[in-house]
Design an enzyme around this catalytic site. Structure first.
Site, mmCIF file in Angstrom:
data_model
loop_
_atom_site.group_PDB
_atom_site.id
_atom_site.type_symbol
_atom_site.label_atom_id
_atom_site.label_comp_id
_atom_site.label_asym_id
_atom_site.label_seq_id
_atom_site.Cartn_x
_atom_site.Cartn_y
_atom_site.Cartn_z
ATOM 1 N N LYS A 15 -15.212 -0.923 5.212
ATOM 2 C CA LYS A 15 -14.402 -0.939 6.445
ATOM 3 C C LYS A 15 -15.111 -1.741 7.556
ATOM 4 C CE LYS A 15 -10.798 1.561 5.223
ATOM 5 N NZ LYS A 15 -9.564 0.866 4.801
ATOM 6 N N SER A 75 1.799 8.110 1.760
ATOM 7 C CA SER A 75 1.016 6.923 2.143
ATOM 8 C C SER A 75 1.263 6.558 3.605
ATOM 9 C CB SER A 75 1.419 5.710 1.289
ATOM 10 O OG SER A 75 1.053 5.890 -0.040
ATOM 11 N N GLY A 102 0.755 -1.255 0.000
ATOM 12 C CA GLY A 102 0.000 0.000 0.000
ATOM 13 C C GLY A 102 0.782 1.301 0.000
ATOM 14 N N TYR A 133 -18.125 9.375 2.976
ATOM 15 C CA TYR A 133 -17.296 8.158 3.110
ATOM 16 C C TYR A 133 -18.037 6.971 2.469
ATOM 17 C CZ TYR A 133 -13.498 5.402 5.085
ATOM 18 O OH TYR A 133 -12.394 4.592 5.239
ATOM 19 N N ALA A 192 -12.309 2.666 -3.713
ATOM 20 C CA ALA A 192 -13.724 2.768 -4.094
ATOM 21 C C ALA A 192 -13.835 3.787 -5.212
ATOM 22 C CB ALA A 192 -14.576 3.194 -2.906
ATOM 23 N N ASP A 224 -1.535 -6.555 -7.860
ATOM 24 C CA ASP A 224 -2.864 -5.931 -7.855
ATOM 25 C C ASP A 224 -3.778 -6.905 -7.119
ATOM 26 O OD1 ASP A 224 -5.463 -5.171 -8.366
ATOM 27 O OD2 ASP A 224 -5.095 -4.594 -10.440
ATOM 28 N N VAL A 225 -4.215 -6.534 -5.913
ATOM 29 C CA VAL A 225 -4.964 -7.491 -5.074
ATOM 30 C C VAL A 225 -6.353 -7.811 -5.621
ATOM 31 C CG1 VAL A 225 -3.713 -6.962 -2.934
ATOM 32 C CG2 VAL A 225 -5.822 -5.706 -3.477
ATOM 33 N N ILE A 253 -4.422 -1.058 2.110
ATOM 34 C CA ILE A 253 -4.997 -0.979 0.763
ATOM 35 C C ILE A 253 -6.490 -0.698 0.844
ATOM 36 C CG2 ILE A 253 -5.596 -2.422 -1.240
ATOM 37 C CD1 ILE A 253 -2.923 -3.890 -0.812
HETATM 38 P P1 NAD Z 1 -2.842 5.790 -0.170
HETATM 39 O O1 NAD Z 1 -3.621 6.205 -1.378
HETATM 40 O O2 NAD Z 1 -1.487 6.319 -0.017
HETATM 41 O O3 NAD Z 1 -2.801 4.207 -0.026
HETATM 42 C C1 NAD Z 1 -3.785 3.353 -0.565
HETATM 43 C C2 NAD Z 1 -3.028 2.266 -1.293
HETATM 44 O O4 NAD Z 1 -3.930 1.278 -1.798
HETATM 45 C C3 NAD Z 1 -2.257 2.804 -2.511
HETATM 46 O O5 NAD Z 1 -0.887 2.529 -2.341
HETATM 47 C C4 NAD Z 1 -2.826 2.030 -3.676
HETATM 48 O O6 NAD Z 1 -1.847 1.720 -4.671
HETATM 49 C C5 NAD Z 1 -3.318 0.774 -2.967
HETATM 50 N N1 NAD Z 1 -4.282 0.027 -3.777
HETATM 51 C C6 NAD Z 1 -5.500 0.428 -4.239
HETATM 52 N N2 NAD Z 1 -6.038 -0.537 -5.000
HETATM 53 C C7 NAD Z 1 -5.144 -1.573 -5.013
HETATM 54 C C8 NAD Z 1 -5.110 -2.847 -5.651
HETATM 55 N N3 NAD Z 1 -6.124 -3.262 -6.450
HETATM 56 N N4 NAD Z 1 -4.028 -3.649 -5.463
HETATM 57 C C9 NAD Z 1 -3.000 -3.241 -4.673
HETATM 58 N N5 NAD Z 1 -2.968 -2.037 -4.060
HETATM 59 C C10 NAD Z 1 -4.021 -1.213 -4.230
HETATM 60 O O7 NAD Z 1 -3.779 6.237 1.045
HETATM 61 P P2 NAD Z 1 -3.666 5.915 2.614
HETATM 62 O O8 NAD Z 1 -4.513 6.959 3.259
HETATM 63 O O9 NAD Z 1 -2.265 5.731 3.019
HETATM 64 O O10 NAD Z 1 -4.490 4.554 2.734
HETATM 65 C C11 NAD Z 1 -3.954 3.391 3.344
HETATM 66 C C12 NAD Z 1 -5.015 2.710 4.193
HETATM 67 O O11 NAD Z 1 -5.302 3.544 5.320
HETATM 68 C C13 NAD Z 1 -6.340 2.496 3.473
HETATM 69 O O12 NAD Z 1 -6.884 1.255 3.880
HETATM 70 C C14 NAD Z 1 -7.189 3.647 4.001
HETATM 71 O O13 NAD Z 1 -8.581 3.365 3.922
HETATM 72 C C15 NAD Z 1 -6.697 3.660 5.439
HETATM 73 N N6 NAD Z 1 -7.006 4.873 6.198
HETATM 74 C C16 NAD Z 1 -6.656 6.111 5.749
HETATM 75 C C17 NAD Z 1 -6.965 7.236 6.491
HETATM 76 C C18 NAD Z 1 -6.587 8.606 6.001
HETATM 77 O O14 NAD Z 1 -7.104 9.595 6.539
HETATM 78 N N7 NAD Z 1 -5.684 8.742 5.056
HETATM 79 C C19 NAD Z 1 -7.642 7.098 7.715
HETATM 80 C C20 NAD Z 1 -7.979 5.826 8.160
HETATM 81 C C21 NAD Z 1 -7.672 4.712 7.405
#
Ligand code: NAD
Length: 262
Positions: free
Chosen positions: A166, A22, A16, A159, A98, A67-68, A95
């Site tokens: 989630k 990230s 991710g 959201y 949506a 790619d998951v 990861i």
């Molecule tokens: P980010 O966009 O940096 O990370 C999301 C990652 O998911 C990306 O690296 C993307 O390449 C990967 N991804 C998406 N589809 C994919 C696929 N098919 N195969 C493989 N990888 C895939 O954003 P982030 O905020 O660092 O998100 C990381 C996690 O943290 C997510 O689960 C997000 O819901 C969660 N999260 C984020 C926040 C926030 O405020 N940023 C808060 C709570 C939870």
């Protein structure tokens, strides 16, 4: 470089990372500083060179595209990893995905079966799919960590479908923890407070959520990726051996507050 720390001798796969903003990058940095040996997976082949630059800063040359959404990619990920690491001590699932139209529009008007399935497949099912594929490679006391958000429990404007995905992911954590517990493998989620990343900025009005969260947070500030990373490091270490099946809030206490009038 870091020979000491709570993760000394542990091998952890990080998923991710798509940029240095990230959350997974903050987690990888924290784990590296605690002595972990790291491997990385990224969504596409195209991202591989970029992530290789980040991984080399963290003492690793292992970057495997996956790619998951594709079952074969998940199989290939662990096949390739098993040529380098026969076994390992856990992975971080960071990861989510949506379709933007649902994160920008009316929940009901913009939903479709396809949008529902894609969000659940990538953001929730992929966590079990990865565990299923690498189960045999996991050492005793391994730890799996995923990232969730409070939108699973309460309505957060826009959201939308991610809230449902989630909620599914958090239920997964409990069922996976129960199933893998007999192998002494732990499974937990970190419910992170809002952080500026590509994903969070794809949700309409998320800036307002940042501002509101800061206002109501008992600590009067937003959390950082470093703070989330330190918790993930703890959860992958033997210091947290008694913790499994939990959703741990690392949000500066936002989830306990309704309003702050000070
Ligand atoms: P980010 O966009 O940096 O990370 C999301 C990652 O998911 C990306 O690296 C993307 O390449 C990967 N991804 C998406 N589809 C994919 C696929 N098919 N195969 C493989 N990888 C895939 O954003 P982030 O905020 O660092 O998100 C990381 C996690 O943290 C997510 O689960 C997000 O819901 C969660 N999260 C984020 C926040 C926030 O405020 N940023 C808060 C709570 C939870």
């Amino acid at each position: 470089m870091y020979n000491q720390g709570i993760l000394k001798g542990k091998r952890i796969l990080i998923t991710g990372i798509s940029s240095k903003s990230s959350i997974a990058f903050g987690i990888a940095k924290a784990m590296y500083q605690q002595g972990a040996n790291l491997a990385f997976s990224c969504k596409t082949n195209k991202l591989k060179n970029k992530i290789s630059l980040f991984s080399s800063e963290l003492g690793s040359s292992i970057v495997i595209p996956c790619d998951v959404d594709k079952d074969q990619d998940i199989k290939d990920l662990f096949k390739k990893l098993s040529n380098i690491w026969i076994n390992f001590d856990g992975f971080v699932h960071s990861i989510a995905y949506a379709e933007k139209c649902n994160l920008h529009g009316d929940f009901i008007d913009t939903i479709s079966k396809d949008i529902f399935q894609t969000a659940h497949n990538i953001s929730s099912y992929s966590f079990i799919a990865m565990a299923k594929e690498c189960k045999k490679m996991l050492n005793k006391n391994a730890s799996l960590v995923t990232l969730t958000y409070e939108g699973s429990q309460k309505v957060i404007p826009y959201y939308n479908i991610m809230g449902l995905a989630k909620a599914s992911l958090e239920a997964n954590v409990r069922y996976m923890a129960y199933t893998l517990g007999e192998n002494m493998i732990r499974v937990n989620a970190i419910s992170a407070g809002p952080i500026s990343t590509t994903s969070s900025y794809s949700i309409k009005d998320f800036k307002k959520i940042f501002n509101f969260s800061k206002l109501i947070a008992p600590m009067r500030k937003l959390v950082t990726s470093k703070e989330i990373g330190n918790t993930a490091a703890f959860l992958c270490s033997d210091l947290s051996k008694g913790i499994t099946g939990q959703v741990i809030y690392v949000d500066g206490g936002v989830n306990i507050s309704k309003i702050n009038i000070s």
